[in-house]
Design a protein around this motif. Structure first.
Motif, PDB file in Angstrom:
ATOM      1  N   ASP A 289       0.862  -1.183   0.000  1.00 43.55           N
ATOM      2  CA  ASP A 289       0.000   0.000   0.000  1.00 43.55           C
ATOM      3  C   ASP A 289       0.897   1.231   0.000  1.00 43.55           C
ATOM      4  N   THR A 293       2.304   0.980   3.782  1.00 40.92           N
ATOM      5  CA  THR A 293       3.179  -0.146   4.139  1.00 40.92           C
ATOM      6  C   THR A 293       4.503  -0.084   3.372  1.00 40.92           C
ATOM      7  N   ALA A 317       0.945  -1.026  10.829  1.00 39.55           N
ATOM      8  CA  ALA A 317       0.171  -1.071   9.592  1.00 39.55           C
ATOM      9  C   ALA A 317       0.715  -2.139   8.654  1.00 39.55           C
ATOM     10  N   CYS A 318       2.047  -2.285   8.629  1.00 39.63           N
ATOM     11  CA  CYS A 318       2.657  -3.308   7.783  1.00 39.63           C
ATOM     12  C   CYS A 318       2.218  -4.706   8.210  1.00 39.63           C
ATOM     13  N   GLU A 320      -0.367  -5.549  10.100  1.00 38.58           N
ATOM     14  CA  GLU A 320      -1.811  -5.716  10.006  1.00 38.58           C
ATOM     15  C   GLU A 320      -2.227  -6.016   8.568  1.00 38.58           C
ATOM     16  N   ARG A 321      -1.556  -5.413   7.617  1.00 35.61           N
ATOM     17  CA  ARG A 321      -1.831  -5.680   6.205  1.00 35.61           C
ATOM     18  C   ARG A 321      -1.638  -7.162   5.911  1.00 35.61           C
ATOM     19  N   GLN A 324      -4.378  -9.374   7.554  1.00 36.63           N
ATOM     20  CA  GLN A 324      -5.673  -9.277   6.909  1.00 36.63           C
ATOM     21  C   GLN A 324      -5.721  -9.943   5.539  1.00 36.63           C
ATOM     22  N   ARG A 325      -4.606  -9.862   4.779  1.00 36.94           N
ATOM     23  CA  ARG A 325      -4.668 -10.296   3.388  1.00 36.94           C
ATOM     24  C   ARG A 325      -3.765 -11.460   3.041  1.00 36.94           C
ATOM     25  N   TYR A 365      -9.049  -8.550   1.115  1.00 40.04           N
ATOM     26  CA  TYR A 365      -9.561  -8.927   2.420  1.00 40.04           C
ATOM     27  C   TYR A 365     -10.514 -10.108   2.340  1.00 40.04           C
TER      28      TYR A 365
END
Length: 367
Positions: A289, A293, A317-318, A320-321, A324-325, A365
């Motif tokens: 992102d 990220t 954030a890195c 969590e990305r 999630q994915r 997601y």
């Protein structure tokens, strides 16, 4: 049959490295993660690989030792494929998932559906190979970018590779250095990573092996002359060293020079809370992102400024990305859906089932 019915899945790895690999081995790392994820979902998985088993699946070896020192030669591939085919006769699985190169040639001879993940390029000779296989296999892309490179190939779906996020150490406070981790090949842009880090006044650690003799001239001409106190090459990193390097690095530099279908090391870095600075090629925009990220650069000259800006990105954030994915269970659920579609097809009420399956995709997601 219910969509959650347990399946017996035969997972054919490559003849090159064990599962999971001790060092380099993106295909084998993905394969090991998928096996464990599928077992966690309640499926029975028989792995056909080499060496020793590090997964939660049952294991059958085609070679007692990995054949990585013969990487690039034909012999291990065809022997591995022949031995795997013989093993499948006694297994009677519901699904075969083949990650090898020569193995899919056997798919035409059996009724069991065969899923093939396209781990490499889909252009050139490899693309011709996939087209020749046709509807004898169900081909899965690693990214939408990979699908777009060969839209005429009869894709059965697209699933991102994944890692078990919890297995990667998360570190908020980073070191001063950037890291490059991967094969020391020209298309990986190792020399570009060194140049960009030096222009940004940021030390860089290069971790990677030079196992392919064809890559040696590039290493000698472009990498070795650039080494110095601020640019160190430590050779191939084992698993523990890789995790430590990624977790402590200020960022991962990924100046890829080809349309790489999926850069697993980007996901591994982000799982450690480490942002990625990359060129906009292949799957990069699907994984990173931009501004959240990592930074995606359109030109080489943008790399140094991006490297100097990574401190403003959030390690949380890195990670969590990835959770999630790109976590293992996301991948396992996606392949489970495809396996059930193939093992228990639902023919159209007005037409006999002819074996063709609709294309499906794992979207953002998991949607």
């Amino acid at each position: 049959m219910p969509a959650t019915s347990p399946l017996h899945i035969a997972m054919i790895s490559t003849p090159w490295f064990e599962l999971p690999p001790a060092g380099y081995g993106g295909t084998e790392a993905m394969c090991a993660a998928l096996v464990d994820g599928l077992v966690e979902l309640g499926h029975r998985v028989t792995v056909i690989g080499v060496g020793h088993n590090g997964t939660r699946g049952r294991f059958v070896a085609t070679y007692e030792t990995p054949q990585g020192d013969r990487l690039g030669t034909v012999g291990p591939e065809v022997v591995h494929a022949a031995r795997a085919a013989r093993t499948l006769l006694s297994l009677r699985p519901d699904i075969v998932h083949d990650h090898s190169t020569a193995g899919p040639l056997q798919a035409r001879r059996r009724r069991t559906p065969t899923v093939v993940t396209a781990h490499g390029p889909v252009t050139g000779v490899t693309g011709e190979y996939y087209r020749a296989l046709g509807d004898t296999v169900h081909l899965v892309a690693l990214s939408r970018a990979q699908q777009a490179q060969a839209p005429d190939i009869p894709w059965s779906g697209q699933v991102y590779n994944a890692v078990r996020t919890a297995d990667y150490p998360y570190r908020v406070h980073k070191g001063r250095y950037a890291v490059f981790l991967g094969r020391l090949a020209a298309d990986k842009g190792v020399h570009l990573a060194i140049d960009a880090a030096r222009q940004a006044d940021m030390p860089i650690v290069v971790a990677g092996a030079c196992n392919d003799p064809a890559e040696r001239p590039y290493v000698d001409a472009e990498i070795v002359p650039r080494l110095g106190e601020d640019a160190q090459w430590i050779g191939e990193a084992d698993h523990a060293t890789k995790l430590d390097l990624l977790a402590c690095a200020r960022c991962l530099v990924f100046p890829i020079r080809w349309e790489e279908p999926f850069g697993m090391v980007m996901v591994e870095a982000m799982a450690c809370g480490t942002p990625v600075v990359a060129l906009r090629r292949g799957s990069v925009p699907e994984i990173v992102d931009d501004g959240i990220t990592g930074f995606i650069c359109d030109r080489l000259e943008q790399l140094p400024a991006a490297l100097r800006s990574v401190d403003r990105l959030s390690p949380w954030a890195c990670r969590e990305r990835v959770r999630q994915r790109f976590d293992t269970l996301n991948m396992a659920y996606a392949y489970q859906a495809l396996y059930h579609l193939l093992a228990y097809p639902r023919p159209h009420p007005q037409e006999p089932h002819m074996g063709a399956q609709p294309v499906w995709t794992l979207g953002p997601y998991g949607d």
